[in-house]
Scaffold this active site. Structure first.
Site, short mmCIF file in Angstrom:
data_model
loop_
_atom_site.label_atom_id
_atom_site.label_comp_id
_atom_site.label_asym_id
_atom_site.label_seq_id
_atom_site.Cartn_x
_atom_site.Cartn_y
_atom_site.Cartn_z
N ARG A 65 -5.26 33.47 9.75
CA ARG A 65 -5.31 32.67 11.08
C ARG A 65 -6.05 33.36 12.21
O ARG A 65 -6.06 34.44 12.43
CB ARG A 65 -4.08 31.91 11.59
CG ARG A 65 -4.22 30.95 12.61
CD ARG A 65 -2.43 30.54 12.80
NE ARG A 65 -2.32 29.51 11.77
CZ ARG A 65 -1.08 29.69 11.03
NH1 ARG A 65 -0.05 30.48 11.25
NH2 ARG A 65 -0.94 28.62 10.01
N ASN B 245 7.03 35.18 14.18
CA ASN B 245 6.17 35.75 12.76
C ASN B 245 6.88 37.07 12.17
O ASN B 245 6.64 38.24 12.87
CB ASN B 245 4.87 35.76 12.98
CG ASN B 245 4.01 34.43 13.33
OD1 ASN B 245 4.21 33.48 12.81
ND2 ASN B 245 3.94 34.48 14.79
N ASP C 176 0.82 38.74 8.09
CA ASP C 176 1.70 37.73 8.08
C ASP C 176 2.39 37.68 6.75
O ASP C 176 1.68 37.54 5.83
CB ASP C 176 1.20 36.20 8.51
CG ASP C 176 2.00 35.19 8.63
OD1 ASP C 176 2.81 34.99 7.67
OD2 ASP C 176 2.00 34.63 9.90
N ASP D 140 4.79 35.39 5.87
CA ASP D 140 5.38 34.08 5.81
C ASP D 140 6.57 33.58 6.42
O ASP D 140 6.59 32.73 6.98
CB ASP D 140 5.59 33.94 4.13
CG ASP D 140 4.33 34.16 3.45
OD1 ASP D 140 3.19 33.89 3.76
OD2 ASP D 140 4.59 35.24 2.52
N ASP E 84 9.17 32.85 9.25
CA ASP E 84 9.28 32.73 10.50
C ASP E 84 10.57 32.16 10.93
O ASP E 84 11.39 31.85 10.04
CB ASP E 84 8.37 31.51 10.96
CG ASP E 84 6.85 31.89 10.34
OD1 ASP E 84 6.44 32.86 10.67
OD2 ASP E 84 6.44 31.01 9.47
N GLU F 71 7.90 29.71 0.73
CA GLU F 71 6.48 30.10 1.01
C GLU F 71 6.72 31.58 0.74
O GLU F 71 5.71 32.33 0.19
CB GLU F 71 5.74 29.78 2.33
CG GLU F 71 4.31 30.29 2.57
CD GLU F 71 3.74 29.93 3.89
OE1 GLU F 71 2.72 30.25 4.32
OE2 GLU F 71 4.52 29.27 4.58
#
Length: 175
Positions: A23, A87, A103, A105, A107, A123
């Site tokens: 992202r 995150n 990242d 995954d 959160d 995830e």
């Protein structure tokens, strides 16, 4: 190494463990940039997803990145209070192109009353298998989930009273 200068606009890029871009946040104003901490502000900025989708954030936000923590936070300013999206990811790096992190995954969403919810565990498990996260990464992330929860309970760092409001006032000076 130089760090982003106060008032400058930078891009934030998150990657996945396999090195692929995840992202991109197009424009964040640097409010503080040191080797240890980067604090930025943005409002209704363009976000690009790895699959080509694009969207805009809905509200002003203050971002907090720490070079020693495996998490970063986004304090979103909404009419009914401040929400945080946290995150779990690698500590940030800065390379003149963008602020970057991996990242991982997991959160944590924090509500205005400071209650919270751990998100995306499924995830994380899927990507852990697909991308072969080393055991050490799993250990680090589990420890940092607990550290992040501790920060929330203690109102430490970006969760401290008035943190987001103070940095938002500074952000408004650059708009």
């Amino acid at each position: 190494m130089s760090f982003p200068k106060t008032g400058s606009k930078i891009q934030i890029q998150s990657y996945k463990h396999n090195g692929l871009i995840h992202r991109i946040w197009e424009e964040t104003v640097i409010l503080k940039g040191t080797s240890k901490v980067v604090i930025g502000g943005n409002d209704r900025i363009l976000v690009k997803e790895s699959d080509g989708r694009q969207w805009r954030t809905r509200e002003p936000a203050i971002c907090y990145f720490d070079s020693e923590q495996w998490f970063n936070t986004i304090g979103m300013i909404r009419a009914d209070g401040i929400y945080y999206y946290c995150n779990l990811g690698s500590p940030f790096t800065w390379d003149e192109e963008a602020l970057k992190y991996i990242d991982y995954d997991l959160d944590i969403k924090v509500f205005p009353d400071m209650t919270y919810k751990l998100l995306d565990e499924d995830e994380y498990q899927l990507h852990r298998r697909q991308m072969n996260y080393p055991k050490v990464i799993d250990t680090i992330l589990q420890r940092n989930v607990q550290e992040l929860i501790s920060w929330i309970h203690q109102r430490k760092g970006p969760f401290s009273p008035q943190f987001v409001e103070m940095w938002y006032e500074r952000f408004l000076q650059y708009r």
